[in-house]
Design a protein around this motif. Structure first.
Motif: not given
Ligand code: SAM
Length: 248
Positions: A61-66, A85-95, A111-120
């Motif tokens: 999920d890109v530009a996944g925000g909050t 199933c797994h979801v990776t949330v990525t967003d340019i804004n770490a906040n 926590p094994n089902q979701i990952a957060w990764q800062e990225g453009n």
């Protein structure tokens, strides 16, 4: 542009986008409800149903925000008893991601089902063919180079993988567009000022909606990135549209 706005310069645009979300990460959920009269929740629910994840879905999920889309994915997986199933949330804004992580902990997600990764979105920090689903909701409009975002989506998806985008679009009907414009220009900046103290930032958001390519043009861009079976569906008379395509 044909909407009578001067095109926002690219660097200025990037700066503005960053500032908007940094300032409002905390107020973000409140603003979404206020601006859309709560309807964004229905659009996002519908978006997840359209994706209809299956067993073994690896979603990016890109530009996944909050986490609004990721959390719907997790709920869907739980309700449908989907395995692996797994979801990776990525967003340019770490906040934004930080707010999302707190929400996720509060909601007691695995926590094994979701990952957060800062990225453009334009240079994703993931290897080729890493996911079998890609979503971007109310995010691509804020990116400087839409073609690069689509190219990156294509790269990180596995063959057979699906791209889905939920974004503001253009109304099917001129009278409805007129009424919607009145609301956008007169109500949104006022709400932005009252809730977040950010008149100009929300005025910019309204302009960015007007500058985004219409349904057909965006569909063509998705096809140009290599996606096949590209379709779109309008929601709320075209206030938003869902575009879908496959990497085949
Ligand atoms: N998808 C979430 C939702 O629907 O609630 C968040 C949408 S929010 C309107 C837009 C998000 O796009 C912000 O969190 C912002 O930080 C992010 N964003 C803007 N430009 C980006 C880029 N180039 N790459 C990744 N994320 C970006």
């Amino acid at each position: 542009t044909h909407f009578g706005f001067e095109k926002v310069k690219e660097s200025e645009k990037e700066h503005k986008v960053h500032k908007v979300f940094e300032n409002v990460a905390q107020d973000y959920d409140v603003m979404n409800d206020a601006m859309s009269l709560g309807i964004h929740r229905i659009w996002k629910d519908y978006f997840m149903c359209s994706l209809s994840p299956t067993h073994n879905t690896k979603l990016l999920d890109v530009a996944g925000g909050t986490g609004d889309i990721a959390f719907r994915f997790i709920d869907y997986v739980k309700t449908e008893n989907l395995r692996n199933c797994h979801v990776t949330v990525t967003d340019i804004n770490a906040n934004m991601l930080e707010v999302g992580k707190i929400r996720s902990t509060t909601l007691k997600h695995d926590p094994n089902q979701i990952a957060w990764q800062e990225g453009n979105a334009e240079h994703l920090p993931f290897k080729d063919n890493s996911f079998n689903a890609y979503t971007i909701a109310f995010g691509i409009r804020n990116c400087t180079h839409i073609d690069k975002v689509l190219e990156e989506a294509y790269r990180v998806l596995q063959p057979g993988g699906r791209f889905m985008c939920l974004e503001f679009s253009q109304l099917e009907n001129a009278a409805a567009q007129w009424a919607y414009d009145q609301y956008s220009f007169q109500v949104i900046p006022v709400l932005g000022q009252l809730i977040a103290g950010e008149w100009k930032a929300y005025q910019y958001l309204v302009e960015s909606i007007r500058q985004f390519p219409n349904q057909e043009s965006f569909k063509q861009m998705i096809e140009e990135a290599g996606f096949r079976q590209v379709t779109y569906e309008n929601l709320t008379l075209g206030v938003v549209a869902i575009h879908s395509g496959f990497k085949l």
